[in-house]
Design a protein around this motif. Structure first.
Motif, PDB file in Angstrom:
ATOM      1  N   UNK A 186       0.805  -1.052  -0.038  1.00  0.00           N
ATOM      2  CA  UNK A 186      -0.198  -0.091   0.560  1.00  0.00           C
ATOM      3  C   UNK A 186       1.031   1.401  -0.213  1.00  0.00           C
ATOM      4  N   UNK A 187       0.827   2.270  -0.802  1.00  0.00           N
ATOM      5  CA  UNK A 187       1.340   3.316  -0.817  1.00  0.00           C
ATOM      6  C   UNK A 187       0.383   4.777  -0.442  1.00  0.00           C
ATOM      7  N   UNK A 188      -0.861   4.522  -0.373  1.00  0.00           N
ATOM      8  CA  UNK A 188      -1.478   5.772   0.155  1.00  0.00           C
ATOM      9  C   UNK A 188      -2.169   5.126   1.120  1.00  0.00           C
ATOM     10  N   UNK A 189      -2.838   5.816   1.883  1.00  0.00           N
ATOM     11  CA  UNK A 189      -3.529   5.325   3.066  1.00  0.00           C
ATOM     12  C   UNK A 189      -5.406   5.357   2.526  1.00  0.00           C
ATOM     13  N   UNK A 190      -5.881   5.010   2.839  1.00  0.00           N
ATOM     14  CA  UNK A 190      -7.432   4.842   2.712  1.00  0.00           C
ATOM     15  C   UNK A 190      -8.100   4.532   4.658  1.00  0.00           C
ATOM     16  N   UNK A 191      -9.541   4.764   4.635  1.00  0.00           N
ATOM     17  CA  UNK A 191     -10.194   5.044   5.694  1.00  0.00           C
ATOM     18  C   UNK A 191      -9.858   3.348   6.445  1.00  0.00           C
ATOM     19  N   UNK A 192     -10.209   3.909   7.754  1.00  0.00           N
ATOM     20  CA  UNK A 192      -9.717   3.060   8.417  1.00  0.00           C
ATOM     21  C   UNK A 192     -11.649   1.698   8.085  1.00  0.00           C
ATOM     22  N   UNK A 193     -12.558   1.902   7.533  1.00  0.00           N
ATOM     23  CA  UNK A 193     -13.098   1.175   7.103  1.00  0.00           C
ATOM     24  C   UNK A 193     -12.664   0.360   6.606  1.00  0.00           C
ATOM     25  N   UNK A 194     -12.354   0.518   4.505  1.00  0.00           N
ATOM     26  CA  UNK A 194     -11.676   0.063   3.847  1.00  0.00           C
ATOM     27  C   UNK A 194     -10.327  -0.952   4.204  1.00  0.00           C
ATOM     28  N   UNK A 195      -9.991  -0.258   5.067  1.00  0.00           N
ATOM     29  CA  UNK A 195      -8.908  -1.564   5.332  1.00  0.00           C
ATOM     30  C   UNK A 195      -9.015  -2.172   6.235  1.00  0.00           C
ATOM     31  N   UNK A 196      -9.978  -2.048   7.452  1.00  0.00           N
ATOM     32  CA  UNK A 196     -11.287  -3.455   7.671  1.00  0.00           C
ATOM     33  C   UNK A 196     -11.219  -4.597   6.558  1.00  0.00           C
ATOM     34  N   UNK A 197     -11.779  -3.713   5.604  1.00  0.00           N
ATOM     35  CA  UNK A 197     -12.313  -5.078   4.621  1.00  0.00           C
ATOM     36  C   UNK A 197     -11.280  -5.185   4.142  1.00  0.00           C
ATOM     37  N   UNK A 198     -10.533  -5.183   4.033  1.00  0.00           N
ATOM     38  CA  UNK A 198      -9.613  -4.771   2.472  1.00  0.00           C
ATOM     39  C   UNK A 198      -8.240  -6.528   3.662  1.00  0.00           C
ATOM     40  N   UNK A 199      -8.079  -6.569   5.203  1.00  0.00           N
ATOM     41  CA  UNK A 199      -7.706  -7.364   5.823  1.00  0.00           C
ATOM     42  C   UNK A 199      -7.413  -8.404   5.393  1.00  0.00           C
ATOM     43  N   UNK A 200      -8.309  -9.080   5.376  1.00  0.00           N
ATOM     44  CA  UNK A 200      -8.318  -9.987   5.147  1.00  0.00           C
ATOM     45  C   UNK A 200      -7.666 -10.788   3.704  1.00  0.00           C
ATOM     46  N   UNK A 201      -8.290 -10.271   2.490  1.00  0.00           N
ATOM     47  CA  UNK A 201      -7.533 -10.725   1.962  1.00  0.00           C
ATOM     48  C   UNK A 201      -6.132  -9.868   1.372  1.00  0.00           C
ATOM     49  N   UNK A 202      -5.716  -9.301   2.553  1.00  0.00           N
ATOM     50  CA  UNK A 202      -4.089  -9.036   2.526  1.00  0.00           C
ATOM     51  C   UNK A 202      -3.548  -9.408   3.608  1.00  0.00           C
ATOM     52  N   UNK A 203      -4.533 -10.655   3.984  1.00  0.00           N
ATOM     53  CA  UNK A 203      -3.529 -11.848   4.745  1.00  0.00           C
ATOM     54  C   UNK A 203      -4.045 -13.216   4.091  1.00  0.00           C
TER      55      UNK A 203
END
Length: 234
Positions: free
Chosen positions: A121-138
């Protein structure tokens, strides 16, 4: 012998030693069985796989995914996720689309910028979006933790060390196979490691930027994530 000549010869020697060390390590770890690279026909740059290589502008990768790596509200069960890549020069802008099978098939659409090197990730995203992306990133993107630099797709090649308590386990290429997926038939190399009684396997095709399929388990034998390529468009 001139200084320039000495440097040239020394560079060649060190390069040869580096290749020899890689060859010996692969041989010691059970590589070079069957056809393909051998100790007399060592692997070359053509045998290397680089995370994120072969991504093209507009490419779309769609996976089925079950991930138990987030919190209770972020876990994904029998879900469909897609990533469409847009070329932004030194980085990719990705349209993530997540159809959450564990939450009445609710669909989330997230946009994020990631680096072309290592897909970080190069740019910050919202806390809500980050939460949804956690399972995909992991899960699908977790290969970033193992393939931090180009790796040899050669049977016996050790990719990383997995630390579990006081034990160290090799994550290495165990075999070359052909698998069938909804996206088609693929020749793959199986990256495997065993924690406790559970064996984890990640299937990698040399021409695709991310693994095709994976089943990965935790120390207690619980499934961390399971994914499979459903379709690809370029």
């Amino acid at each position: 012998m001139s200084p320039k000549r000495i440097i040239f010869v020394a560079t060649g020697i060190f390069a040869g030693v580096g290749i020899l060390v890689s060859v010996v390590i692969i041989a010691i770890n059970g590589g070079f069985s069957g056809a393909g690279p051998s100790i007399f026909n060592p692997p070359t740059s053509k045998d290397l796989w680089t995370l994120g290589s072969n991504i093209a502008d507009g490419m779309n990768l769609t996976y089925s995914l079950t991930s138990n790596t987030g919190d209770d509200k972020a876990n994904l069960t029998d879900s469909i996720v897609s990533m469409r890549f847009h070329n932004m020069g030194e980085k990719w802008n990705i349209d993530f689309k997540i159809q959450n099978g564990s939450n009445n098939n609710n669909v989330s659409e997230i946009h994020a910028n990631i680096s072309k090197n290592q897909l970080l990730m190069t740019d910050p995203i919202t806390e809500k979006d980050n939460k949804f992306l956690q399972p995909l990133e992991a899960s699908v993107l977790a290969i970033r933790d193992i393939a931090r630099e180009p790796k040899y797709l050669v049977v016996g090649a050790v990719w990383d060390k997995i630390f579990t308590g006081s034990n160290t386990i090799d994550a290495k290429i165990q075999s070359k196979d052909t698998i069938s997926t909804p996206a088609g038939m693929y020749d793959v190399f199986s990256l495997q490691y065993k924690v406790g009684n559970s064996s984890s396997t990640i299937y990698i095709n040399k021409d695709l930027p991310l693994p095709i399929k994976a089943q990965v388990y935790g120390e207690n034998g619980n499934l961390l994530y399971d994914y499979e390529l459903q379709s690809i468009s370029r």
